[in-house]
Write a protein that holds these residues in place. Structure first.
Motif, PDB file in Angstrom:
ATOM      1  N   GLN A 199       0.823  -1.217   0.000  1.00 42.74           N
ATOM      2  CA  GLN A 199       0.000   0.000   0.000  1.00 42.74           C
ATOM      3  C   GLN A 199       0.852   1.260   0.000  1.00 42.74           C
ATOM      4  OE1 GLN A 199      -1.242  -0.941   3.891  1.00 42.74           O
ATOM      5  NE2 GLN A 199      -1.222  -3.029   3.101  1.00 42.74           N
ATOM      6  N   ARG A 200       2.136   1.073   0.163  1.00 42.19           N
ATOM      7  CA  ARG A 200       2.974   2.259   0.326  1.00 42.19           C
ATOM      8  C   ARG A 200       3.778   2.606  -0.922  1.00 42.19           C
ATOM      9  NH1 ARG A 200       1.212   3.726   4.762  1.00 42.19           N
ATOM     10  NH2 ARG A 200       1.435   2.561   6.700  1.00 42.19           N
ATOM     11  N   LEU A 201       3.544   1.871  -1.996  1.00 41.44           N
ATOM     12  CA  LEU A 201       4.453   1.971  -3.139  1.00 41.44           C
ATOM     13  C   LEU A 201       4.661   3.379  -3.680  1.00 41.44           C
ATOM     14  CD1 LEU A 201       3.802  -1.237  -5.231  1.00 41.44           C
ATOM     15  CD2 LEU A 201       5.842  -0.569  -3.968  1.00 41.44           C
ATOM     16  N   SER A 202       3.595   4.190  -3.680  1.00 38.05           N
ATOM     17  CA  SER A 202       3.781   5.513  -4.284  1.00 38.05           C
ATOM     18  C   SER A 202       3.994   6.600  -3.223  1.00 38.05           C
ATOM     19  CB  SER A 202       2.596   5.860  -5.176  1.00 38.05           C
ATOM     20  OG  SER A 202       1.408   5.540  -4.508  1.00 38.05           O
ATOM     21  N   GLN A 203       4.293   6.171  -2.013  1.00 41.46           N
ATOM     22  CA  GLN A 203       4.562   7.137  -0.947  1.00 41.46           C
ATOM     23  C   GLN A 203       6.040   7.517  -0.972  1.00 41.46           C
ATOM     24  OE1 GLN A 203       2.493   5.663   2.484  1.00 41.46           O
ATOM     25  NE2 GLN A 203       3.697   6.948   3.860  1.00 41.46           N
ATOM     26  N   ARG A 204       6.354   8.735  -0.533  1.00 41.06           N
ATOM     27  CA  ARG A 204       7.770   9.133  -0.393  1.00 41.06           C
ATOM     28  C   ARG A 204       8.429   8.222   0.633  1.00 41.06           C
ATOM     29  NH1 ARG A 204       8.887  13.341   2.520  1.00 41.06           N
ATOM     30  NH2 ARG A 204      11.104  13.358   2.054  1.00 41.06           N
ATOM     31  N   ALA A 205       9.602   7.701   0.311  1.00 41.33           N
ATOM     32  CA  ALA A 205      10.264   6.779   1.231  1.00 41.33           C
ATOM     33  C   ALA A 205      10.579   7.456   2.556  1.00 41.33           C
ATOM     34  CB  ALA A 205      11.536   6.231   0.602  1.00 41.33           C
ATOM     35  N   GLY A 206      10.891   8.752   2.498  1.00 47.10           N
ATOM     36  CA  GLY A 206      11.245   9.473   3.716  1.00 47.10           C
ATOM     37  C   GLY A 206      10.103   9.565   4.706  1.00 47.10           C
ATOM     38  N   SER A 207       8.866   9.320   4.224  1.00 48.01           N
ATOM     39  CA  SER A 207       7.719   9.482   5.119  1.00 48.01           C
ATOM     40  C   SER A 207       7.366   8.187   5.841  1.00 48.01           C
ATOM     41  CB  SER A 207       6.504   9.979   4.320  1.00 48.01           C
ATOM     42  OG  SER A 207       6.067   8.961   3.435  1.00 48.01           O
ATOM     43  N   LEU A 208       8.123   7.107   5.585  1.00 48.14           N
ATOM     44  CA  LEU A 208       7.797   5.832   6.243  1.00 48.14           C
ATOM     45  C   LEU A 208       8.353   5.794   7.666  1.00 48.14           C
ATOM     46  CD1 LEU A 208       8.596   3.213   3.449  1.00 48.14           C
ATOM     47  CD2 LEU A 208       6.461   4.399   3.911  1.00 48.14           C
ATOM     48  N   SER A 209       7.806   4.866   8.454  1.00 49.03           N
ATOM     49  CA  SER A 209       8.361   4.663   9.790  1.00 49.03           C
ATOM     50  C   SER A 209       9.681   3.914   9.668  1.00 49.03           C
ATOM     51  CB  SER A 209       7.393   3.835  10.625  1.00 49.03           C
ATOM     52  OG  SER A 209       7.463   2.480  10.214  1.00 49.03           O
ATOM     53  N   GLY A 210      10.450   3.924  10.755  1.00 52.27           N
ATOM     54  CA  GLY A 210      11.760   3.275  10.727  1.00 52.27           C
ATOM     55  C   GLY A 210      11.683   1.817  10.315  1.00 52.27           C
ATOM     56  N   GLY A 211      10.703   1.088  10.874  1.00 53.68           N
ATOM     57  CA  GLY A 211      10.575  -0.322  10.547  1.00 53.68           C
ATOM     58  C   GLY A 211      10.238  -0.539   9.092  1.00 53.68           C
ATOM     59  N   GLU A 212       9.332   0.293   8.588  1.00 53.98           N
ATOM     60  CA  GLU A 212       8.969   0.180   7.169  1.00 53.98           C
ATOM     61  C   GLU A 212      10.166   0.509   6.285  1.00 53.98           C
ATOM     62  OE1 GLU A 212       4.253   1.464   7.504  1.00 53.98           O
ATOM     63  OE2 GLU A 212       5.809   2.985   7.418  1.00 53.98           O
ATOM     64  N   GLN A 213      10.927   1.507   6.712  1.00 52.35           N
ATOM     65  CA  GLN A 213      12.107   1.862   5.925  1.00 52.35           C
ATOM     66  C   GLN A 213      13.086   0.693   5.870  1.00 52.35           C
ATOM     67  OE1 GLN A 213      14.042   5.530   6.594  1.00 52.35           O
ATOM     68  NE2 GLN A 213      12.169   6.738   6.680  1.00 52.35           N
ATOM     69  N   GLN A 214      13.204  -0.011   6.992  1.00 59.40           N
ATOM     70  CA  GLN A 214      14.101  -1.164   7.017  1.00 59.40           C
ATOM     71  C   GLN A 214      13.647  -2.223   6.012  1.00 59.40           C
ATOM     72  OE1 GLN A 214      16.955  -1.238   8.880  1.00 59.40           O
ATOM     73  NE2 GLN A 214      17.413  -3.044   7.641  1.00 59.40           N
ATOM     74  N   MET A 215      12.336  -2.407   5.920  1.00 62.09           N
ATOM     75  CA  MET A 215      11.790  -3.361   4.955  1.00 62.09           C
ATOM     76  C   MET A 215      12.148  -2.928   3.534  1.00 62.09           C
ATOM     77  SD  MET A 215      10.162  -5.556   6.730  1.00 62.09           S
ATOM     78  CE  MET A 215      10.381  -5.501   8.487  1.00 62.09           C
ATOM     79  N   VAL A 216      11.985  -1.627   3.260  1.00 61.96           N
ATOM     80  CA  VAL A 216      12.302  -1.133   1.919  1.00 61.96           C
ATOM     81  C   VAL A 216      13.781  -1.350   1.635  1.00 61.96           C
ATOM     82  CG1 VAL A 216      12.348   0.878   0.415  1.00 61.96           C
ATOM     83  CG2 VAL A 216      10.463   0.582   2.013  1.00 61.96           C
ATOM     84  N   ALA A 217      14.613  -1.071   2.628  1.00 61.42           N
ATOM     85  CA  ALA A 217      16.054  -1.221   2.407  1.00 61.42           C
ATOM     86  C   ALA A 217      16.407  -2.666   2.091  1.00 61.42           C
ATOM     87  CB  ALA A 217      16.826  -0.733   3.635  1.00 61.42           C
ATOM     88  N   MET A 218      15.731  -3.608   2.778  1.00 63.44           N
ATOM     89  CA  MET A 218      16.021  -5.014   2.523  1.00 63.44           C
ATOM     90  C   MET A 218      15.498  -5.431   1.151  1.00 63.44           C
ATOM     91  SD  MET A 218      15.464  -6.490   6.360  1.00 63.44           S
ATOM     92  CE  MET A 218      15.809  -8.185   6.019  1.00 63.44           C
ATOM     93  N   ALA A 219      14.293  -4.968   0.819  1.00 62.55           N
ATOM     94  CA  ALA A 219      13.747  -5.288  -0.496  1.00 62.55           C
ATOM     95  C   ALA A 219      14.643  -4.728  -1.591  1.00 62.55           C
ATOM     96  CB  ALA A 219      12.334  -4.715  -0.627  1.00 62.55           C
ATOM     97  N   ARG A 220      15.103  -3.503  -1.362  1.00 69.49           N
ATOM     98  CA  ARG A 220      15.965  -2.840  -2.338  1.00 69.49           C
ATOM     99  C   ARG A 220      17.243  -3.663  -2.567  1.00 69.49           C
ATOM    100  NH1 ARG A 220      18.399   3.062  -0.900  1.00 69.49           N
ATOM    101  NH2 ARG A 220      19.561   1.804   0.594  1.00 69.49           N
ATOM    102  N   ALA A 221      17.803  -4.154  -1.462  1.00 68.61           N
ATOM    103  CA  ALA A 221      19.034  -4.935  -1.586  1.00 68.61           C
ATOM    104  C   ALA A 221      18.778  -6.236  -2.354  1.00 68.61           C
ATOM    105  CB  ALA A 221      19.605  -5.228  -0.216  1.00 68.61           C
ATOM    106  N   LEU A 222      17.633  -6.864  -2.083  1.00 67.63           N
ATOM    107  CA  LEU A 222      17.352  -8.150  -2.728  1.00 67.63           C
ATOM    108  C   LEU A 222      17.109  -8.011  -4.224  1.00 67.63           C
ATOM    109  CD1 LEU A 222      15.096  -9.772  -0.024  1.00 67.63           C
ATOM    110  CD2 LEU A 222      17.337 -10.575  -0.784  1.00 67.63           C
ATOM    111  N   MET A 223      16.670  -6.831  -4.635  1.00 64.34           N
ATOM    112  CA  MET A 223      16.297  -6.643  -6.038  1.00 64.34           C
ATOM    113  C   MET A 223      17.458  -6.837  -7.005  1.00 64.34           C
ATOM    114  SD  MET A 223      13.134  -6.196  -6.576  1.00 64.34           S
ATOM    115  CE  MET A 223      12.999  -5.432  -8.200  1.00 64.34           C
ATOM    116  N   SER A 224      18.688  -6.772  -6.517  1.00 65.52           N
ATOM    117  CA  SER A 224      19.800  -6.985  -7.440  1.00 65.52           C
ATOM    118  C   SER A 224      20.094  -8.472  -7.621  1.00 65.52           C
ATOM    119  CB  SER A 224      21.039  -6.237  -6.955  1.00 65.52           C
ATOM    120  OG  SER A 224      21.469  -6.785  -5.724  1.00 65.52           O
TER     121      SER A 224
END
Ligand code: ATP
Ligand code: MG
Lengths: 607, 246
Positions: free
Chosen positions: B134-159
């Motif tokens: 549900q957060r895909l089009s939200q600014r990443a900076g506006s997420l909570s710390g935990g959500e940001q961690q999820m994005v960071a992990m997803a981002r790393a896995l994408m390679s």
């Protein structure tokens, strides 16, 4: 032009032109946190390439635009590759200084190739005007608006949808993180410089056509306007740069409408200073955002300065003191007088730049204040010249410090922008305040130097006078830097946050440095006024500010002896090698570039 | 100290690192066996993040070697190292704050060109991290710390990395998210990705790691299998925040 609508249209058109420059600056600042002072030079190059295309090759308009964009982009790529990439791991001020050096070199190359005389750049468009509402608009206006809007759209699509565009945005937000995603930051820099240069070059072309005139003075003006627009919009913010540009165009246009043409730039720089002081992150940045400027590592780190034994200094001083008694020509004395005057300015700059880390790009304004004060005191109030010069120094100290003090909370590159703007404002006030400064006519018939009723007109007496004054100032500054106060200054330069934590009142120390520095520069300007007997608002210009900066870096930032050695070297060597005047600025630019690249600590080392 | 075994995917050998005059690493040797989770423990300023930077080529050691899959990484730039198959979850996550969550995750696939597979992987990330949908089009900076961690992990896995390096992935997260992150690291590892992670909290790290190293002011003072270290009394020393472990 008469109606408000006309002024509005004019403001928006000029704003469009600024936007083309400012967007490039914003892109570059975004990815590398660098204010590209060479942007205006690329604009200049674009205008002249356009001139060659239109006047000599008779290219049709669309082809002209493409030729200019491609050629300018090439220049941008060369600047990035050879001027800036080697400095990637240097201190933060290094690339800034390099772009200043590059801009001198490019401007001078254009001047040497095409002569400094203005040239006409016809627009190739029919000269008709359409009536809209109460105003009129011509085909060129439409072309400029069209190019502006098209470039903005293309840029938007590029940044939003292309892979390289994503890389640019990611790098702008977090360089290290972007690299960890596999982004090649060098390619991003290249792309950004290429785009910025293409836009800047086209902007130069359009401006040349708009005024049907191009000349080499365009360069600095364009850089300044672009920087104003960019900072107003928020450094590094691309859409902000567009809005900032349109705003700047409107402010200028309405300012001209109310007060007249000579006020155009004054409004631009006042807008800049107001924004810098009140909203240093630009009008559109959210207040929470930290300034994008890195806070530390801005300055050339202290190196081990070359230790010059006291006796050697004494011997050198002695030799220069008795030089007039030796069989040297007036020409040598004349050259050294210039060196002493520049030396005083360099002492002043090395104090504020090297000691408290405020790299000023508008230092010539302090000369101007001193010169005008001293000239007017002696002319209007018949104050003896010696006293008038001291008055000039005091006025520079007071006024200079007062003008710069609102900017004390700025850091790094922002300080440099603020000083540049204040320097311009001083010269524009001198131009416009006719009742006091006699405006563009300047002040003539300034009485010659005199001391206790004796006129100093022989080169020997002038030499001795300026040399003694400089030595006294240098000794005072040496004492100052060796004292506890000097150590506090350096603590502020090295880490102002820590210095504040130790309870140092930053503003007080910065003021003290500017008071002393302002005095030295003001005295130098005062002496110069009585020496030249004629001054105007252009006598003390940005070129001199940059020359002083080159001297200071050549000698070693913060180094008192270095400032004087640098002044003698930079004034003297071109004379020794009999370099023609028109090549000198070129040489200064190259010297600055080489220093930044190979010896940032200067000849004698930073303190 | 274990010498790097032949099947090590990543190996640091006798690395010495300096910032200017200050030495940060002293003869640092670490190896990450293929398919394992290896954890680097240590207190503040012991040189953990610098180890990550050495692996990623952001900082170059003065001496020693860093090899990945048998080949040295020392002559490579960071983007080149990433292309070899190392992805990172940096300290404090370092998302691109003004880009959307979707753009952030896709930035992770920057080194890839297979558009369709990238789109599939994005879908896969959304099943792995369902909250991000549900957060895909939200600014990443506006997420909570935990959500940001999820994005960071997803981002790393994408390679589609062969190895992920993570710098304090649980720092500043609520206990709920800490468990979630640890579980995800296990899942990622089970799918064949080797993991090298830096942690301050020994008890958490030792729960999921196969091997661990303890770094103290730039020197490895202790290393071995996680199971053995868990029972080691020295691990409860003050520099590990022993009170939590006790
Ligand atoms: N860029 C740098 N320049 C100079 N010194 C640095 C730099 N980065 C880190 N250091 C110093 O190197 C040492 C190790 O830093 P590092 O960030 O690797 O520690 P860390 O173990 O990750 O600490 P933390 O637990 O706080 O994250 C510290 O003393 C730090 O101050
Ligand atoms: Mg760390």
């Amino acid at each position: 032009m008469s109606s408000w609508l006309d002024y509005t249209i004019n403001g928006l058109i000029v704003g469009n032109v600024y936007a083309l420059v400012a967007v490039g600056l914003a892109l570059i600042f975004g990815v590398s946190r660098l204010i590209n002072f060479a942007q205006g030079s690329i604009y200049l190059v674009g205008a002249y390439i356009g001139w060659v295309a239109v006047v000599q090759l008779h290219t049709p308009l669309p082809l002209t635009i493409i030729v200019v964009a491609v050629a300018a982009a090439l220049v941008g790529l060369i600047i990035e590759r050879f001027g800036l990439r080697p400095l990637q791991n240097s201190v933060r001020i290094a690339p800034l200084l390099a772009t200043i050096g590059i801009s001198f070199v490019l401007d001078q190359l254009v001047m040497l190739t095409f002569s400094p005389n203005p040239r006409a750049l016809p627009s190739q468009l029919p000269d008709v005007r359409f009536q809209i509402g109460g105003g009129t608009i011509g085909p060129l206006d439409l072309l400029i608006a069209g190019v502006g809007i098209t470039s903005a759209l293309l840029l938007f699509v590029f940044l939003r949808y292309s892979k390289l565009g994503w890389a640019i945005r990611a790098t702008a937000q977090d360089r290290d993180a972007a690299m960890q995603m596999g982004v090649d930051v060098n390619r991003v820099n290249q792309a950004v410089f290429g785009i910025a240069a293409a836009l800047g070059g086209v902007s130069g072309l359009l401006v040349g056509m708009y005024y049907n005139q191009i000349d080499t003075a365009m360069s600095l003006q364009a850089t300044l306007k672009g920087v104003v627009a960019e900072v107003v919009g928020g450094a590094g913010n691309v859409p902000g740069a567009v809005i900032g540009s349109l705003l700047l165009g409107l402010v200028e246009s309405y300012g001209v409408a109310v007060f007249g043409t000579s006020y155009r730039n004054l409004f631009a720089f006042l807008l800049l200073v107001v924004v810098l002081v009140l909203r240093p992150n630009g009008l559109f940045a959210s207040a929470r955002q930290a300034p994008p400027e890195p806070l530390t590592g801005t300055f050339i780190a202290p190196s081990r300065p070359v230790r010059i034994p006291r006796w050697a200094l004494l011997v050198a001083t002695g030799i220069f003191a008795i030089l007039p008694l030796l069989p040297v020509s007036f020409y040598v004395l004349q050259t050294l007088i210039n060196a002493w005057l520049l030396g005083m300015l360099a002492l002043s700059l090395t104090l504020v730049a090297g000691t408290i880390g405020q790299v000023s790009l508008g230092h010539a304004a302090l000369l101007a204040i001193g010169a005008y004060t001293s000239a007017l005191l002696s002319l209007t109030f018949a104050v003896p010249v010696g006293l008038a010069i001291i008055g000039g120094g005091l006025m520079s100290a007071a006024l200079g410090t007062a003008l710069i003090s609102p900017s004390f909370r700025l850091r790094g590159h922002y300080v440099s922008i603020a000083t540049l703007a204040i320097g311009e404002i001083v010269s524009l006030v001198i131009l416009n305040w006719e009742s006091v400064t006699r405006g563009p006519i300047g002040i003539s018939g300034i009485p010659p130097l005199s001391l206790a009723g004796y006129e100093l007109v022989s080169p020997i007496s002038i030499y001795c006078f300026s040399f003694i004054v400089m030595v006294v100032l240098a000794l005072l500054q040496g004492r100052l830097l060796g004292s506890h106060l000097g150590r506090s200054f350096r603590a502020i330069r090295d880490d102002d946050i820590a210095a504040r934590a130790y309870g140092l009142s930053l503003n007080r120390y910065k003021s003290l440095a500017f008071i002393f520095g302002g005095f030295a520069a003001g005295v130098s300007g005062g002496i110069a006024a009585h020496l030249y007997s004629y001054i105007n608002h252009e006598t003390f210009n940005t070129q001199q500010s940059i020359l002083a900066l080159t001297v200071v870096i050549l000698g070693g930032l913060g180094n008192v002896v270095g400032a004087i050695v640098g002044a003698v070297a930079l004034v003297g060597l071109p004379e020794v090698f009999r370099i023609a005047a028109e090549y000198r600025i070129l040489i200064y630019g190259i010297v600055l570039l080489l220093l930044v690249r190979f010896r940032p600590q200067g000849l004698l080392g930073t303190m | 100290m274990t010498n790097s075994p032949p099947d090590a995917l990543l190996a640091l050998t006798n690395v010495n690192t300096f910032y200017g005059q200050a030495q940060v690493h002293f003869d640092l040797s670490i190896s990450v066996p293929r398919g394992h989770i290896v954890c680097l423990l240590g207190g503040n300023a012991s040189g953990k993040s610098t180890t990550m930077k050495i692996i990623l080529g952001l900082v170059k050691p003065r001496s020693g070697d860093v090899t990945f899959d048998g080949a040295s990484l020392l002559g490579l730039t960071t983007p080149q190292i990433v292309r070899r198959g190392i992805a990172s979850v940096p300290e404090a996550r370092r998302l691109f704050a003004d880009m959307t969550v979707r753009e952030n995750i896709l930035m992770g696939a920057f080194v890839r060109d297979d558009r369709e597979a990238i789109a599939q992987d994005l879908d896969k990330m959304l099943t792995l991290f369902p909250k991000l949908g549900q957060r895909l089009s939200q600014r990443a900076g506006s997420l909570s710390g935990g959500e940001q961690q999820m994005v960071a992990m997803a981002r790393a896995l994408m390679s589609r990395p062969r190895m992920i390096v993570m710098d304090e992935p649980t720092m500043g997260l609520s206990p709920l998210y800490v468990d979630r992150v640890l579980e995800l690291i296990r899942t990622i590892n089970r799918e064949g990705v080797s993991v090298f992670m830096v942690e301050q909290n020994a008890s958490l790290a030792l729960e999921i790691a196969h091997e661990a190293y303890v770094l103290q002011t730039g020197k490895i003072v202790l290393s071995g299998s996680a199971r053995a270290l868990k029972d080691d009394p020295r691990i409860r020393d003050a520099y590990l925040g022993g009170s939590e472990a006790a």
